[in-house]
Design a protein around this motif. Structure first.
Motif, PDB file in Angstrom:
ATOM      1  N   LEU A 159      -7.433  -3.064   4.734  1.00 23.69           N
ATOM      2  CA  LEU A 159      -6.414  -2.738   3.744  1.00 23.69           C
ATOM      3  C   LEU A 159      -5.098  -3.382   4.143  1.00 23.69           C
ATOM      4  CD1 LEU A 159      -8.556  -0.626   2.927  1.00 23.69           C
ATOM      5  CD2 LEU A 159      -6.680   0.995   2.527  1.00 23.69           C
ATOM      6  N   PHE A 160      -4.436  -3.985   3.164  1.00 21.28           N
ATOM      7  CA  PHE A 160      -3.082  -4.511   3.346  1.00 21.28           C
ATOM      8  C   PHE A 160      -2.144  -3.546   2.636  1.00 21.28           C
ATOM      9  CE2 PHE A 160      -6.007  -8.118   3.257  1.00 21.28           C
ATOM     10  CZ  PHE A 160      -5.683  -8.782   4.441  1.00 21.28           C
ATOM     11  N   VAL A 161      -1.270  -2.894   3.390  1.00 21.72           N
ATOM     12  CA  VAL A 161      -0.465  -1.801   2.827  1.00 21.72           C
ATOM     13  C   VAL A 161       1.014  -2.041   3.107  1.00 21.72           C
ATOM     14  CG1 VAL A 161      -0.019   0.680   2.835  1.00 21.72           C
ATOM     15  CG2 VAL A 161      -2.363  -0.175   3.136  1.00 21.72           C
ATOM     16  N   GLU A 162       1.797  -2.044   2.044  1.00 20.03           N
ATOM     17  CA  GLU A 162       3.257  -2.046   2.190  1.00 20.03           C
ATOM     18  C   GLU A 162       3.723  -0.600   2.084  1.00 20.03           C
ATOM     19  OE1 GLU A 162       7.300  -3.620  -0.097  1.00 20.03           O
ATOM     20  OE2 GLU A 162       5.393  -4.651  -0.471  1.00 20.03           O
ATOM     21  N   LEU A 163       4.407  -0.131   3.114  1.00 19.09           N
ATOM     22  CA  LEU A 163       4.854   1.263   3.123  1.00 19.09           C
ATOM     23  C   LEU A 163       6.316   1.361   3.533  1.00 19.09           C
ATOM     24  CD1 LEU A 163       4.940   2.157   6.381  1.00 19.09           C
ATOM     25  CD2 LEU A 163       2.470   2.192   6.064  1.00 19.09           C
ATOM     26  N   THR A 164       6.909   2.476   3.200  1.00 20.29           N
ATOM     27  CA  THR A 164       8.276   2.777   3.616  1.00 20.29           C
ATOM     28  C   THR A 164       8.218   3.935   4.604  1.00 20.29           C
ATOM     29  OG1 THR A 164       9.097   2.154   1.432  1.00 20.29           O
ATOM     30  CG2 THR A 164      10.588   3.382   2.853  1.00 20.29           C
ATOM     31  N   THR A 176      -1.239   3.623 -17.377  1.00 23.15           N
ATOM     32  CA  THR A 176      -0.951   4.227 -16.067  1.00 23.15           C
ATOM     33  C   THR A 176      -2.206   4.422 -15.226  1.00 23.15           C
ATOM     34  OG1 THR A 176      -1.176   6.468 -16.967  1.00 23.15           O
ATOM     35  CG2 THR A 176       1.020   5.481 -17.031  1.00 23.15           C
ATOM     36  N   THR A 177      -3.354   3.981 -15.723  1.00 23.87           N
ATOM     37  CA  THR A 177      -4.615   4.222 -15.028  1.00 23.87           C
ATOM     38  C   THR A 177      -5.057   2.983 -14.248  1.00 23.87           C
ATOM     39  OG1 THR A 177      -5.809   3.566 -17.037  1.00 23.87           O
ATOM     40  CG2 THR A 177      -5.385   5.910 -16.714  1.00 23.87           C
ATOM     41  N   GLY A 178      -6.115   3.157 -13.452  1.00 26.45           N
ATOM     42  CA  GLY A 178      -6.689   2.035 -12.709  1.00 26.45           C
ATOM     43  C   GLY A 178      -5.697   1.425 -11.740  1.00 26.45           C
ATOM     44  N   PRO A 179      -5.564   0.092 -11.755  1.00 30.21           N
ATOM     45  CA  PRO A 179      -4.677  -0.570 -10.791  1.00 30.21           C
ATOM     46  C   PRO A 179      -3.204  -0.261 -10.990  1.00 30.21           C
ATOM     47  CG  PRO A 179      -5.476  -2.139 -12.431  1.00 30.21           C
ATOM     48  CD  PRO A 179      -6.244  -0.868 -12.639  1.00 30.21           C
ATOM     49  N   PHE A 180      -2.843   0.424 -12.092  1.00 29.87           N
ATOM     50  CA  PHE A 180      -1.439   0.722 -12.388  1.00 29.87           C
ATOM     51  C   PHE A 180      -1.045   2.144 -11.987  1.00 29.87           C
ATOM     52  CE2 PHE A 180      -3.185  -2.205 -15.583  1.00 29.87           C
ATOM     53  CZ  PHE A 180      -2.563  -3.347 -15.142  1.00 29.87           C
ATOM     54  N   GLU A 181      -1.993   2.886 -11.458  1.00 25.68           N
ATOM     55  CA  GLU A 181      -1.724   4.287 -11.096  1.00 25.68           C
ATOM     56  C   GLU A 181      -0.624   4.399 -10.044  1.00 25.68           C
ATOM     57  OE1 GLU A 181      -4.153   8.137  -9.272  1.00 25.68           O
ATOM     58  OE2 GLU A 181      -5.245   6.517 -10.268  1.00 25.68           O
ATOM     59  N   ILE A 182      -0.607   3.486  -9.081  1.00 23.68           N
ATOM     60  CA  ILE A 182       0.381   3.567  -8.009  1.00 23.68           C
ATOM     61  C   ILE A 182       1.796   3.327  -8.542  1.00 23.68           C
ATOM     62  CG2 ILE A 182       0.179   1.118  -7.328  1.00 23.68           C
ATOM     63  CD1 ILE A 182       0.467   2.109  -4.409  1.00 23.68           C
ATOM     64  N   CYS A 232      -7.176   8.177  -1.503  1.00 25.67           N
ATOM     65  CA  CYS A 232      -7.196   8.463  -0.065  1.00 25.67           C
ATOM     66  C   CYS A 232      -5.905   8.002   0.612  1.00 25.67           C
ATOM     67  CB  CYS A 232      -8.413   7.795   0.587  1.00 25.67           C
ATOM     68  SG  CYS A 232      -9.985   8.530   0.106  1.00 25.67           S
ATOM     69  N   LEU A 233      -5.353   6.866   0.188  1.00 31.10           N
ATOM     70  CA  LEU A 233      -4.085   6.395   0.753  1.00 31.10           C
ATOM     71  C   LEU A 233      -2.960   7.376   0.442  1.00 31.10           C
ATOM     72  CD1 LEU A 233      -3.795   2.522   0.221  1.00 31.10           C
ATOM     73  CD2 LEU A 233      -3.606   3.767   2.373  1.00 31.10           C
ATOM     74  N   THR A 234      -2.917   7.824  -0.810  1.00 28.16           N
ATOM     75  CA  THR A 234      -1.875   8.761  -1.222  1.00 28.16           C
ATOM     76  C   THR A 234      -1.968  10.070  -0.430  1.00 28.16           C
ATOM     77  OG1 THR A 234      -1.861   7.821  -3.448  1.00 28.16           O
ATOM     78  CG2 THR A 234      -0.882  10.002  -3.178  1.00 28.16           C
ATOM     79  N   GLU A 235      -3.194  10.593  -0.290  1.00 22.20           N
ATOM     80  CA  GLU A 235      -3.395  11.825   0.455  1.00 22.20           C
ATOM     81  C   GLU A 235      -3.043  11.643   1.933  1.00 22.20           C
ATOM     82  OE1 GLU A 235      -4.226  15.646   1.619  1.00 22.20           O
ATOM     83  OE2 GLU A 235      -3.829  14.815  -0.381  1.00 22.20           O
ATOM     84  N   GLU A 253       6.695   6.614   1.523  1.00 21.81           N
ATOM     85  CA  GLU A 253       5.859   6.286   0.371  1.00 21.81           C
ATOM     86  C   GLU A 253       4.969   5.083   0.662  1.00 21.81           C
ATOM     87  OE1 GLU A 253       7.892   5.001  -3.141  1.00 21.81           O
ATOM     88  OE2 GLU A 253       9.065   3.481  -2.098  1.00 21.81           O
ATOM     89  N   ILE A 254       3.858   5.003  -0.076  1.00 21.30           N
ATOM     90  CA  ILE A 254       3.019   3.804  -0.105  1.00 21.30           C
ATOM     91  C   ILE A 254       3.539   2.954  -1.255  1.00 21.30           C
ATOM     92  CG2 ILE A 254       0.692   2.889  -0.407  1.00 21.30           C
ATOM     93  CD1 ILE A 254       0.980   4.467   2.159  1.00 21.30           C
ATOM     94  N   VAL A 255       4.078   1.797  -0.957  1.00 22.50           N
ATOM     95  CA  VAL A 255       4.672   0.946  -1.991  1.00 22.50           C
ATOM     96  C   VAL A 255       3.590   0.251  -2.791  1.00 22.50           C
ATOM     97  CG1 VAL A 255       6.180  -1.037  -2.425  1.00 22.50           C
ATOM     98  CG2 VAL A 255       6.749   0.616  -0.624  1.00 22.50           C
ATOM     99  N   ASP A 256       2.624  -0.356  -2.114  1.00 18.98           N
ATOM    100  CA  ASP A 256       1.552  -1.075  -2.803  1.00 18.98           C
ATOM    101  C   ASP A 256       0.445  -1.375  -1.802  1.00 18.98           C
ATOM    102  OD1 ASP A 256       0.228  -2.232  -4.957  1.00 18.98           O
ATOM    103  OD2 ASP A 256       2.032  -3.282  -5.653  1.00 18.98           O
ATOM    104  N   TYR A 257      -0.698  -1.828  -2.323  1.00 22.05           N
ATOM    105  CA  TYR A 257      -1.820  -2.089  -1.428  1.00 22.05           C
ATOM    106  C   TYR A 257      -2.806  -3.053  -2.072  1.00 22.05           C
ATOM    107  CZ  TYR A 257      -5.169   0.384  -4.322  1.00 22.05           C
ATOM    108  OH  TYR A 257      -5.995   0.728  -5.366  1.00 22.05           O
TER     109      TYR A 257
END
Length: 636
Positions: free
Chosen positions: A541-546, A361-367, A499-502, A513-517
């Motif tokens: 940043l390339f961000v997929e969001l809802t 669940t860490t690193g690139p998998f945290e999201i 920072c994206l999450t915050e 929500e932030i889907v991915d980035y």
């Protein structure tokens, strides 16, 4: 039993008459027999009390006794681990000399004068830090079948890295390494079972192992030895039997999409599922998304005991799978009722016995872990059990309920060194040993293993957060070099997602929500010939969001998100605020990505690279122009 006792009695006490010994021997025999019967009764009751008849008796019995053996090995290795923790310097030096000696009759050993090394000090002074390019010529010869080049033992497998941050590497895995790793796993399972019902959930019931170990990801080298991802290593499960929810033939399906669908059918059929083994949180997340998207056909297949005809599955494999499927009207009706109510906390609702999901669940998998906790698996523990790389097990998580996973290093597996974070840009920086690191400091890990790789920079950055006696406890931070670094700011993937999450949390009325980035430096836009009206240097940043409002203008929303993100980063990153204040860096640019863009990116990476589905990681910092072009084409 009586004859054995009489024989022993006669040999120990030759002057004693047998009639005198006979009552004692009979008493001893009855006591032994009674103990044996009581032990057998206990095992029988324990087995039958936990066995689920939906699982084959033979497979369950074999698994039961294997778990008991591992439990005993775990007890010994846990004691050994604790003993080593009391004098980690001595334990580490012993590990170093053991790992070097394992390959003493190899060409590499002779080329680098490793026979002259008597202690850790000799080793550190005579051997430079290394990366894979140093070993590539030796490994290439091993792949061709040459012996005693890098390892004394003939490897039984070559682990292939994902190549996320460069060219894939091949890591030789020998029987000695397998023995070391099994000891570490036994130790972990002993500790894990003290905190979570690990044994209970893996003992007498199958688990859902989300895997894609199909033949396409395994290559037979000229040496005849298989090369493939560690997660697909067939020798790890050799002789294990049908211990998963799906028949093992499922893992022979070449189409990963079809394999994933079949795994869902069999997992959903099983009412008492207690655990999921998912490797990465992303694998688990996309499996639940697939469940949500295809639930109607999944329910229909379970109701009728069938498999969708449009799936790319060979006739012989389909026939075997269908033989394991029986119509289950009651289960289908229950699932249909639950799915129609929505997918919030769905895992606990359809599998009441579910207690944990083992995935990184860490690193690139945290999201992805965040998405799972917020929707599909709310009440279920996501257990990031270990830090694992193709190069080997690195550390074990013995504190499953910590909000941020922390891991204990394994002093008898590798010889560890630590590069202070501010020195990682140097070719040959000074290193620290286990007993020299400090709490709160970040380090790049260096290992010396029995695979012949000495002082090897694996590229993981960790933070020391505590000690188990003298063994460092670490949190995974990010990959070394996986950062945005135009002018020395080194903004890591961890900083980006935090920072994206915050930023999204500060816009609750606009962003759901932030889907991915993913991200890149603006120079990559120039490399691919993309033009915009921005000048200067900046992060992209390339961000997929809802969005909360489906009709919202995503370009306007992304611009606002960029402003909030930039403010948060300036307040948390001292170098970034310095560069922003002096206008050496401009505000970040966020491109909103179309819905499903990152799912399409996954498909694109699977089609255009040699990475297996189980190894696939979305790169958080883009360095390849083809992927940058792909993301630009996915903009809203």
């Amino acid at each position: 039993m009586r004859l054995v006792c009489l024989s022993v009695c006669k040999s120990v006490f030759p002057s004693v008459h047998l009639p005198v010994c006979l009552p004692v021997c009979l008493s001893f025999s009855f006591n032994c027999l009674g103990s044996l019967l009581l032990g057998s009764l206990f095992v029988t009751i324990d087995f039958l009390g936990g066995w689920n008849p939906e699982w084959s008796f033979k497979v369950a019995a074999i698994q039961y006794f294997k778990v008991r053996v591992v439990e005993l090995l775990g007890l010994y290795n846990a004691w050994l681990y604790h003993r080593n923790s009391l004098n980690v310097r001595a334990a580490q030096e012993a590990t170093l000399l053991t790992n070097l000696a394992a390959n003493r009759d190899t060409e590499y050993y002779r080329d680098h004068n490793l026979g002259s090394i008597e202690n850790a000090s000799d080793f550190l002074q005579s051997q430079p830090l290394s990366k894979y390019d140093k070993y590539r010529p030796y490994v290439d010869r091993m792949l061709q079948g040459e012996l005693k080049v890098l390892t004394s033992e003939v490897p039984y497998y070559f682990g292939k890295t994902s190549g996320t941050t460069g060219l894939p590497a091949a890591i030789p895995i020998t029987p000695f390494i397998k023995k070391q790793t099994l000891a570490a796993i036994a130790c972990f399972l002993f500790y894990a079972d003290r905190k979570v019902p690990w044994k209970k959930l893996h003992n007498l019931r199958p688990v859902w192992k989300i895997s894609y170990t199909n033949p396409k990801v395994l290559e037979k080298t000229p040496s005849g030895i298989i090369l493939g991802p560690m997660s697909a290593n067939p020798l790890w499960t050799k002789g294990m039997g049908e211990i998963y929810t799906v028949p093992s033939v499922t893992f022979q399906i070449e189409d990963s999409s079809a394999s994933g669908y079949v795994q869902l059918i069999f997992a959903l059929r099983y009412r008492d599922l207690g655990a999921i083994e998912g490797t990465f949180a992303s694998i688990v997340y996309f499996s639940f998304k697939r469940m949500e998207a295809d639930w109607r056909s999944l329910v229909e297949n379970i109701r009728n005991g069938t498999i969708r005809q449009d799936l790319n599955i060979s006739d012989d494999i389909r026939e075997i799978l269908l033989a394991h499927l029986k119509p289950d009207q009651a289960r289908a009706d229950f699932l249909e009722e639950q799915f129609e109510e929505g997918f919030d906390n769905i895992a606990a609702r359809i599998w009441p016995e579910m207690k944990l999901i083992n995935c990184i669940t860490t690193g690139p998998f945290e999201i992805y872990a965040k998405h799972l906790r917020e929707k599909y698996t709310k009440d279920i523990l996501l257990y990031s059990a270990s830090v694992v790389a193709t190069e080997g097990f690195m550390a074990l998580n013995m504190w499953p309920y910590n909000k941020t996973p922390r891991y204990a290093l394994i002093p008898k597996l590798h010889f560890y060194e630590f590069i202070p974070i501010d020195l990682t840009g140097e070719a040959q920086p000074r290193t620290l040993l286990m007993d020299q690191v400090e709490i709160g400091h970040d380090y790049e890990i260096v290992i010396t293993s029995a695979n012949g790789f000495n002082r090897y920079r694996i590229g993981d950055v960790v933070r020391v957060v505590g000690f188990y006696n003298q063994i460092p406890l670490v949190e995974f931070r990010h990959r070394a070099g996986a950062n945005l670094n135009i002018k020395g700011e080194k903004v890591t993937e961890l900083s980006m997602i935090q920072c994206l999450t915050e930023a999204a949390h500060r816009m609750p009325e606009k962003i759901k929500e932030i889907v991915d980035y993913t991200s890149c430096e603006n120079v990559m836009l120039d490399v691919v010939g993309f033009k915009n009206d921005r000048k200067g240097s900046y992060h992209v940043l390339f961000v997929e969001l809802t969005s909360i409002n489906r009709d919202a203008n995503h370009s306007t929303l992304a611009a606002e998100l960029a402003s909030v993100y930039d403010e948060i980063l300036r307040n948390t990153h001292y170098k970034y605020i310095e560069l922003r204040t002096t206008k050496s860096l401009d505000e970040v640019l966020i491109y909103p990505i179309q819905a499903g863009g990152f799912s399409r990116l996954r498909d694109y990476l699977l089609k255009t690279t040699s990475v297996s589905p189980i190894q696939l990681k979305i790169p958080r910092v883009l360095l390849k122009k083809e992927i940058v072009t792909f993301m630009l084409n996915e903009r809203v």
